[in-house]
Motif scaffolding. Structure first.
Motif, PDB file in Angstrom:
ATOM      1  N   LYS A  22      76.983  31.614 -46.759  1.00 37.16           N
ATOM      2  CA  LYS A  22      76.137  32.200 -45.712  1.00 37.16           C
ATOM      3  C   LYS A  22      75.081  33.127 -46.336  1.00 37.16           C
ATOM      4  O   LYS A  22      75.081  33.356 -47.541  1.00 37.16           O
ATOM      5  CB  LYS A  22      77.017  32.976 -44.730  1.00 37.16           C
ATOM      6  CG  LYS A  22      77.956  32.076 -43.909  1.00 37.16           C
ATOM      7  CD  LYS A  22      78.684  32.888 -42.843  1.00 37.16           C
ATOM      8  CE  LYS A  22      79.613  32.004 -42.025  1.00 37.16           C
ATOM      9  NZ  LYS A  22      80.319  32.782 -40.976  1.00 37.16           N
ATOM     10  N   CYS A  25      76.894  36.974 -46.940  1.00 32.69           N
ATOM     11  CA  CYS A  25      78.292  37.124 -47.387  1.00 32.69           C
ATOM     12  C   CYS A  25      78.697  35.847 -48.114  1.00 32.69           C
ATOM     13  O   CYS A  25      77.912  34.917 -48.214  1.00 32.69           O
ATOM     14  CB  CYS A  25      79.223  37.390 -46.194  1.00 32.69           C
ATOM     15  SG  CYS A  25      79.299  36.027 -45.009  1.00 32.69           S
ATOM     16  N   CYS A  27      81.068  33.681 -47.266  1.00 33.68           N
ATOM     17  CA  CYS A  27      81.738  32.669 -46.451  1.00 33.68           C
ATOM     18  C   CYS A  27      81.056  31.314 -46.598  1.00 33.68           C
ATOM     19  O   CYS A  27      79.845  31.237 -46.767  1.00 33.68           O
ATOM     20  CB  CYS A  27      81.696  33.062 -44.974  1.00 33.68           C
ATOM     21  SG  CYS A  27      82.751  34.452 -44.584  1.00 33.68           S
ATOM     22  N   VAL A  39      84.926  33.108 -41.715  1.00 28.27           N
ATOM     23  CA  VAL A  39      84.467  34.447 -41.325  1.00 28.27           C
ATOM     24  C   VAL A  39      85.049  35.506 -42.253  1.00 28.27           C
ATOM     25  O   VAL A  39      86.071  35.289 -42.902  1.00 28.27           O
ATOM     26  CB  VAL A  39      84.869  34.791 -39.868  1.00 28.27           C
ATOM     27  CG1 VAL A  39      84.129  33.912 -38.880  1.00 28.27           C
ATOM     28  CG2 VAL A  39      86.367  34.655 -39.676  1.00 28.27           C
ATOM     29  N   CYS A  40      84.339  36.639 -42.330  1.00 23.82           N
ATOM     30  CA  CYS A  40      84.817  37.753 -43.149  1.00 23.82           C
ATOM     31  C   CYS A  40      84.304  39.047 -42.500  1.00 23.82           C
ATOM     32  O   CYS A  40      83.523  38.997 -41.545  1.00 23.82           O
ATOM     33  CB  CYS A  40      84.302  37.617 -44.585  1.00 23.82           C
ATOM     34  SG  CYS A  40      82.559  38.020 -44.758  1.00 23.82           S
ATOM     35  N   CYS A  43      80.275  39.098 -41.982  1.00 23.07           N
ATOM     36  CA  CYS A  43      79.628  38.324 -40.914  1.00 23.07           C
ATOM     37  C   CYS A  43      80.242  38.614 -39.545  1.00 23.07           C
ATOM     38  O   CYS A  43      79.666  38.259 -38.517  1.00 23.07           O
ATOM     39  CB  CYS A  43      79.574  36.831 -41.235  1.00 23.07           C
ATOM     40  SG  CYS A  43      81.140  36.056 -41.612  1.00 23.07           S
TER      41      CYS A  43
END
Ligand code: ADP
Ligand code: MG
Ligand code: ZN
Length: 479
Positions: A22, A25, A27, A39-40, A43
């Motif tokens: 992304k 980040c 991901c 997801v993290c 984000c």
């Protein structure tokens, strides 16, 4: 009294960039994973996290900017565009406001008057939002944050387009350029490419633009065109009946074929844009720009012109070939080994393209090699197989990956050319069609075609038609 209006259109295209990760980040940036698995904390917008710009996304954006003949801003920054929506967990979208990656470019299209330049106002990087799913069994909405933080480039035209058709043509040309750059799959069905359209009308001769409406929710270039056509008609009706167009955002309803109100358009200040303090502005080194420029592929228009010149192709043939970069590349590989460009183009643009469309697949997914296609074309040219049987060989070849020779012998498709086997068929046909034979004898040689057709049928399409013609003509004149 009839009043003449001029249509003014500007388009905003959002393109998802196919980077591995992304934009801010680590991901994975992939489509179709189970909800909320990519997801993290970054984000998801959790407090205390910090975004870090993905360099690949920046390089892709520079690449797009250069391909659109734009100027790359030497100094860029990111800004926060603030609004609240459940698919935007931070409460703001990271975008670029006054210092976008690229500005002042153009794309060339064609209209009835000839080539036309469509100005590109800007191209900027931003992050995508998540996806809301409205569950129609219960009374709730679900949100999937996998898409949150997907890198987007937004490409904004100047209000230079003058008809829905021009808008449609621009979109097709833009998409082809973007496909050549290999920065995105450009798949509208997956939402990788989305287009919002701004439209207004003004009396012919008037300098100032009319009030525009912004159209959203079109899921194909065809619906962009339909939505614009509908909206132009609506603007005219409103104005001719003494009303005023309100500046607003409207949603296109593809089924009903109408636009409908959504919300009045936010003014720029409603978003309270301000520089993102988590991402420092920075300079883009000339060296990086030069390097990206050096790696730009040959773009569609340049390829078109070169193919016409280098291979002596018609504009039509070259035009079809360049619509798919992989096909154009395959064509040139074939031409290196077989110096019949026109024949190769015919096979690729005809039979091969037809198979690709029927199977809804790309050339890369078919087991076709340049060597195999050439062997097949050669076999048809030499009369080893008929043109019709050649198509059958191709169909098999695309699935099996076998060579033409192997398929021809496996399926017994070889064309029969030897006189003795053909003569038996000729005798039979002549015996069965005395009236036609009589016509030919009376000086109507065109009737021979009918007999050849009958003989072809009898042979199960395997006879060499040229040979049959010869034999029939000889047989009748000797009778
Ligand atoms: P906004 O601030 O409303 O987003 P922009 O100036 O950024 O407006 O322009 C957005 C898009 O709308 C651009 O593609 C631009 O070319 C187009 N546009 C601007 N004014 C008009 C107009 N009067 N009629 C049609 N399109 C317009
Ligand atoms: Mg805008
Ligand atoms: Zn993440």
């Amino acid at each position: 009294m009839t009043q003449q209006f001029e249509t003014v259109i500007g388009l905003e295209v959002h393109l998802q960039l196919s980077t591995k990760a992304k934009i801010f980040c680590g991901c994975a940036n992939v489509f179709g994973s189970p909800p909320n698995t990519n997801v993290c904390p970054v984000c998801l917008g959790l407090p205390g996290t910090l975004p870090v710009l993905n360099n690949q996304a920046l390089l892709y954006a520079i690449k797009v900017g250069l391909a659109l003949n734009a100027e790359i801003n030497p100094f860029i920054k990111f800004d926060r565009k603030n609004y609240y929506y459940p698919d935007l967990p931070k409460g703001y979208q990271i975008s670029q406001y006054d210092l976008p990656v690229a500005k002042d470019g153009f794309v060339m299209i064609k209209n009835e008057q000839g080539p036309k330049r469509v100005g590109i106002k800007r191209a900027h990087l931003e992050e995508d939002a998540g996806k809301l799913m409205h569950d129609n069994t219960g009374n709730c909405s679900l949100v999937d944050y996998n898409r949150t933080g997907t890198p987007l480039i937004e490409i904004v035209t100047e209000p230079d387009l003058r008809s829905p058709q021009e808008a449609y043509d621009y979109l097709n040309i833009l998409k082809l350029i973007l496909q050549y750059l290999e920065v995105s799959d450009c798949d509208m069905e997956k939402g990788s490419l989305r287009c919002d359209a701004n439209v207004s009308i003004r009396p012919v001769g008037q300098k100032e633009f009319g009030t525009k409406t912004e159209l959203k929710n079109m899921n194909s270039f065809r619906s962009v065109k339909s939505a614009l056509e509908y909206e132009v008609g609506r603007h005219q009706q409103v104005i001719l009946s003494g009303g005023k167009i309100m500046q607003e955002t409207l949603l296109w309803d593809d089924e009903k074929g109408v636009t409908a109100g959504m919300r009045s358009k936010e003014q720029a200040h409603d978003y309270r844009y301000f520089p993102d303090p988590d991402l420092v502005p920075f300079t883009i080194d000339d060296k990086i720009i030069d390097q990206v420029r050096a790696e730009l592929p040959e773009l569609p228009q340049a390829k078109l012109e070169r193919l016409i010149k280098q291979y002596d192709l018609s504009e039509y043939d070259a035009g079809v070939l360049i619509m798919d970069k992989a096909v154009a590349y395959f064509f040139e590989q074939c031409c290196e080994k077989y110096h019949q460009p026109k024949k190769i183009a015919n096979w690729l643009n005809g039979a091969v393209l037809k198979e690709m469309n029927e199977r809804k697949t790309s050339l890369g997914n078919l087991k076709l090699t340049p060597a195999h296609l050439i062997e097949l074309i050669q076999a048809v040219e030499d009369g080893v197989v008929s043109n019709l049987a050649g198509k059958e060989v191709l169909t098999d070849m695309l699935d099996s990956g076998y060579s033409a020779g192997t398929i021809v012998s496996q399926k017994g498709l070889a064309q029969v050319s030897d006189d003795s086997s053909l003569m038996a068929i000729v005798e039979e046909i002549i015996h069965q069609n005395p009236t036609v034979v009589e016509q030919i004898k009376q000086g109507k040689p065109s009737a021979t075609g009918f007999l050849v057709g009958q003989a072809m049928k009898k042979s199960g399409g395997k006879a060499n038609p040229k040979k049959l013609n010869e034999l029939i003509t000889r047989r009748i004149s000797n009778a």
